[in-house]
Design a protein around this motif. Structure first.
Motif, PDB file in Angstrom:
ATOM      1  N   MET A 145       7.441  -8.967  -1.169  1.00 14.64           N
ATOM      2  CA  MET A 145       7.527  -9.341   0.239  1.00 14.64           C
ATOM      3  C   MET A 145       7.523  -8.069   1.071  1.00 14.64           C
ATOM      4  O   MET A 145       8.398  -7.220   0.930  1.00 14.64           O
ATOM      5  N   ASP A 146       6.545  -7.903   1.969  1.00 11.85           N
ATOM      6  CA  ASP A 146       6.397  -6.695   2.769  1.00 11.85           C
ATOM      7  C   ASP A 146       6.777  -6.974   4.219  1.00 11.85           C
ATOM      8  O   ASP A 146       6.487  -8.059   4.755  1.00 11.85           O
ATOM      9  N   ALA A 147       7.402  -6.006   4.852  1.00 11.84           N
ATOM     10  CA  ALA A 147       7.811  -6.151   6.245  1.00 11.84           C
ATOM     11  C   ALA A 147       7.766  -4.804   6.929  1.00 11.84           C
ATOM     12  O   ALA A 147       7.913  -3.755   6.289  1.00 11.84           O
ATOM     13  N   ALA A 148       7.559  -4.832   8.246  1.00 12.17           N
ATOM     14  CA  ALA A 148       7.558  -3.608   9.047  1.00 12.17           C
ATOM     15  C   ALA A 148       8.244  -3.892  10.372  1.00 12.17           C
ATOM     16  O   ALA A 148       8.088  -4.987  10.934  1.00 12.17           O
ATOM     17  N   LEU A 149       9.028  -2.932  10.849  1.00 13.95           N
ATOM     18  CA  LEU A 149       9.630  -3.033  12.171  1.00 13.95           C
ATOM     19  C   LEU A 149       8.649  -2.485  13.192  1.00 13.95           C
ATOM     20  O   LEU A 149       8.338  -1.289  13.195  1.00 13.95           O
ATOM     21  N   LEU A 150       8.150  -3.376  14.048  1.00 13.70           N
ATOM     22  CA  LEU A 150       7.105  -3.016  15.001  1.00 13.70           C
ATOM     23  C   LEU A 150       7.448  -3.584  16.364  1.00 13.70           C
ATOM     24  O   LEU A 150       7.722  -4.782  16.489  1.00 13.70           O
ATOM     25  N   ASN A 151       7.432  -2.764  17.372  1.00 13.43           N
ATOM     26  CA  ASN A 151       7.658  -3.222  18.740  1.00 13.43           C
ATOM     27  C   ASN A 151       8.944  -4.034  18.877  1.00 13.43           C
ATOM     28  O   ASN A 151       8.990  -5.045  19.584  1.00 13.43           O
ATOM     29  N   GLY A 152       9.974  -3.610  18.173  1.00 15.69           N
ATOM     30  CA  GLY A 152      11.269  -4.254  18.292  1.00 15.69           C
ATOM     31  C   GLY A 152      11.437  -5.523  17.499  1.00 15.69           C
ATOM     32  O   GLY A 152      12.442  -6.225  17.648  1.00 15.69           O
ATOM     33  N   SER A 153      10.485  -5.857  16.627  1.00 11.32           N
ATOM     34  CA  SER A 153      10.576  -7.080  15.833  1.00 11.32           C
ATOM     35  C   SER A 153      10.110  -6.798  14.417  1.00 11.32           C
ATOM     36  O   SER A 153       9.276  -5.910  14.190  1.00 11.32           O
ATOM     37  N   VAL A 154      10.623  -7.547  13.456  1.00 12.13           N
ATOM     38  CA  VAL A 154      10.165  -7.403  12.086  1.00 12.13           C
ATOM     39  C   VAL A 154       8.933  -8.287  11.890  1.00 12.13           C
ATOM     40  O   VAL A 154       8.906  -9.444  12.320  1.00 12.13           O
ATOM     41  N   ILE A 155       7.900  -7.738  11.287  1.00 13.23           N
ATOM     42  CA  ILE A 155       6.662  -8.468  11.027  1.00 13.23           C
ATOM     43  C   ILE A 155       6.469  -8.564   9.521  1.00 13.23           C
ATOM     44  O   ILE A 155       6.431  -7.550   8.813  1.00 13.23           O
ATOM     45  N   HIS A 156       6.359  -9.780   9.037  1.00 15.13           N
ATOM     46  CA  HIS A 156       6.104 -10.050   7.620  1.00 15.13           C
ATOM     47  C   HIS A 156       4.602 -10.009   7.379  1.00 15.13           C
ATOM     48  O   HIS A 156       3.825 -10.595   8.145  1.00 15.13           O
ATOM     49  N   PHE A 157       4.172  -9.318   6.314  1.00 18.13           N
ATOM     50  CA  PHE A 157       2.744  -9.218   6.031  1.00 18.13           C
ATOM     51  C   PHE A 157       2.504  -9.153   4.534  1.00 18.13           C
ATOM     52  O   PHE A 157       3.428  -8.936   3.733  1.00 18.13           O
ATOM     53  N   GLU A 158       1.239  -9.324   4.169  1.00 19.80           N
ATOM     54  CA  GLU A 158       0.806  -9.177   2.780  1.00 19.80           C
ATOM     55  C   GLU A 158      -0.490  -8.392   2.776  1.00 19.80           C
ATOM     56  O   GLU A 158      -1.483  -8.829   3.347  1.00 19.80           O
ATOM     57  N   ASP A 159      -0.476  -7.231   2.134  1.00 23.62           N
ATOM     58  CA  ASP A 159      -1.614  -6.317   2.090  1.00 23.62           C
ATOM     59  C   ASP A 159      -2.042  -6.194   0.630  1.00 23.62           C
ATOM     60  O   ASP A 159      -1.312  -5.639  -0.189  1.00 23.62           O
ATOM     61  N   GLN A 160      -3.234  -6.714   0.305  1.00 25.47           N
ATOM     62  CA  GLN A 160      -3.698  -6.767  -1.079  1.00 25.47           C
ATOM     63  C   GLN A 160      -5.044  -6.071  -1.219  1.00 25.47           C
ATOM     64  O   GLN A 160      -5.882  -6.148  -0.319  1.00 25.47           O
ATOM     65  N   GLY A 161      -5.254  -5.436  -2.373  1.00 20.38           N
ATOM     66  CA  GLY A 161      -6.547  -4.851  -2.673  1.00 20.38           C
ATOM     67  C   GLY A 161      -6.573  -3.354  -2.474  1.00 20.38           C
ATOM     68  O   GLY A 161      -5.767  -2.771  -1.746  1.00 20.38           O
ATOM     69  N   ALA A 162      -7.548  -2.726  -3.115  1.00 21.82           N
ATOM     70  CA  ALA A 162      -7.666  -1.269  -3.074  1.00 21.82           C
ATOM     71  C   ALA A 162      -8.074  -0.787  -1.682  1.00 21.82           C
ATOM     72  O   ALA A 162      -8.849  -1.439  -0.980  1.00 21.82           O
ATOM     73  N   ALA A 163      -7.564   0.370  -1.307  1.00 21.28           N
ATOM     74  CA  ALA A 163      -7.776   0.894   0.038  1.00 21.28           C
ATOM     75  C   ALA A 163      -9.244   1.168   0.336  1.00 21.28           C
ATOM     76  O   ALA A 163      -9.666   1.117   1.503  1.00 21.28           O
ATOM     77  N   GLU A 164     -10.051   1.470  -0.688  1.00 21.21           N
ATOM     78  CA  GLU A 164     -11.453   1.825  -0.442  1.00 21.21           C
ATOM     79  C   GLU A 164     -12.353   0.613  -0.220  1.00 21.21           C
ATOM     80  O   GLU A 164     -13.524   0.765   0.139  1.00 21.21           O
ATOM     81  N   ARG A 165     -11.845  -0.580  -0.433  1.00 22.96           N
ATOM     82  CA  ARG A 165     -12.676  -1.778  -0.253  1.00 22.96           C
ATOM     83  C   ARG A 165     -12.804  -2.139   1.227  1.00 22.96           C
ATOM     84  O   ARG A 165     -11.970  -1.740   2.048  1.00 22.96           O
ATOM     85  N   PRO A 166     -13.845  -2.900   1.597  1.00 25.78           N
ATOM     86  CA  PRO A 166     -13.916  -3.394   2.976  1.00 25.78           C
ATOM     87  C   PRO A 166     -12.671  -4.204   3.315  1.00 25.78           C
ATOM     88  O   PRO A 166     -12.168  -4.966   2.484  1.00 25.78           O
ATOM     89  N   VAL A 167     -12.185  -4.055   4.549  1.00 26.61           N
ATOM     90  CA  VAL A 167     -10.910  -4.667   4.938  1.00 26.61           C
ATOM     91  C   VAL A 167     -11.150  -5.927   5.762  1.00 26.61           C
ATOM     92  O   VAL A 167     -11.911  -5.913   6.741  1.00 26.61           O
TER      93      VAL A 167
END
Length: 260
Positions: free
Chosen positions: A1-23
């Motif tokens: 489970m991934d989360a980031a504190l952004l603009n005063g709120s926690v945002i839940h996200f899921e980031d999958q796959g190798a960085a070099e692939r098209p996003v």
């Protein structure tokens, strides 16, 4: 489970796959969370890096300070992309997610290389319809309008043939924080991305479920006509959420577009 504190709120996200692939970046509709893309992402397999997230006031993300403007949602997505080191992504936006994608492209063109706009429009509904929905929720809660919303979300055939799944999607809707849902209704009430759409200068694909009652085919077709060079396709056997009803067709359309 991934989360980031952004603009005063926690945002839940899921980031999958190798960085070099098209996003591919996916922005959700009102009253939903990142799970609506599960079947689409599973079909895209290892060919892409995919980023999904719950916008503020939805899913596992924080509520922040509602009511919101579309610019608040845009700022969250921009901050998330920067945090994850993503530039020139293909952004796939569904309904209000499409408006967020349009706003992101207008304000931060360095982050967006192409757009796939699904079951959306520069302006959705009227001030009166959104104000009426807000009032209905304030009186009776999301539970009081859930069945009517599901009839707009999902085609009659899907609702008839997938009773158990429909109950799960209903649970997702009714468990959305009411402050977050109402806050995003206010953003939709006040948003008009017509200028942003007409000014697009990047590859754009517009998709719409053939049985969509919320943003009908002709509304999405009119948006495509407004955008220079945009392609338009109808997704068969789907209502307002083609990623749920016909994920194979959605994934195939996105893959062809993103790799072309």
């Amino acid at each position: 489970m991934d989360a980031a504190l952004l603009n005063g709120s926690v945002i839940h996200f899921e980031d999958q796959g190798a960085a070099e692939r098209p996003v591919l970046v996916f922005a959700n509709s009102l009253g939903t969370d990142l799970r609506i893309w599960d079947e689409v992402v599973s079909r895209l397999g290892s060919r892409f890096r995919t980023l999904r997230y719950d916008k503020r006031g939805h899913g596992l993300s924080g509520i922040g300070r509602p009511p919101y403007a579309i610019d608040d949602h845009v700022a969250d997505l921009a901050a998330l992309l920067e945090r994850r080191g993503i530039r020139r992504a293909t952004v796939v936006g569904l309904s209000v997610g499409g408006q967020i994608a349009l706003g992101l492209t207008a304000g931060r063109p360095d982050l967006v290389g192409a757009l796939a706009l699904m079951d959306t429009a520069p302006r959705i509904g009227t001030r009166e319809t959104w104000s009426a929905r807000i009032a209905a929720i304030e009186r009776g809660g999301l539970e009081s309008i859930a069945d009517a919303l599901l009839e707009r979300w999902l085609s009659p055939d899907y609702r008839r043939d997938n009773a158990a799944a429909v109950r799960l999607w209903r649970n997702m809707l009714t468990r959305t924080p009411e402050a977050g849902y109402i806050g995003t209704c206010a953003a939709l009430r006040d948003a008009d991305l017509t200028r942003a759409a007409a000014g697009l200068a990047i590859p754009t694909l517009c998709l719409c479920g053939e049985a969509d009652l919320a943003t009908p085919v002709e509304l999405v077709r009119a948006m495509a006509a407004l955008i220079p060079g945009a392609a338009f396709r109808v997704i068969p056997g789907a209502g307002h959420l083609p990623c749920i009803e016909n994920p194979a067709a959605v994934a195939a359309s996105i893959e062809r577009f993103a790799l072309s």
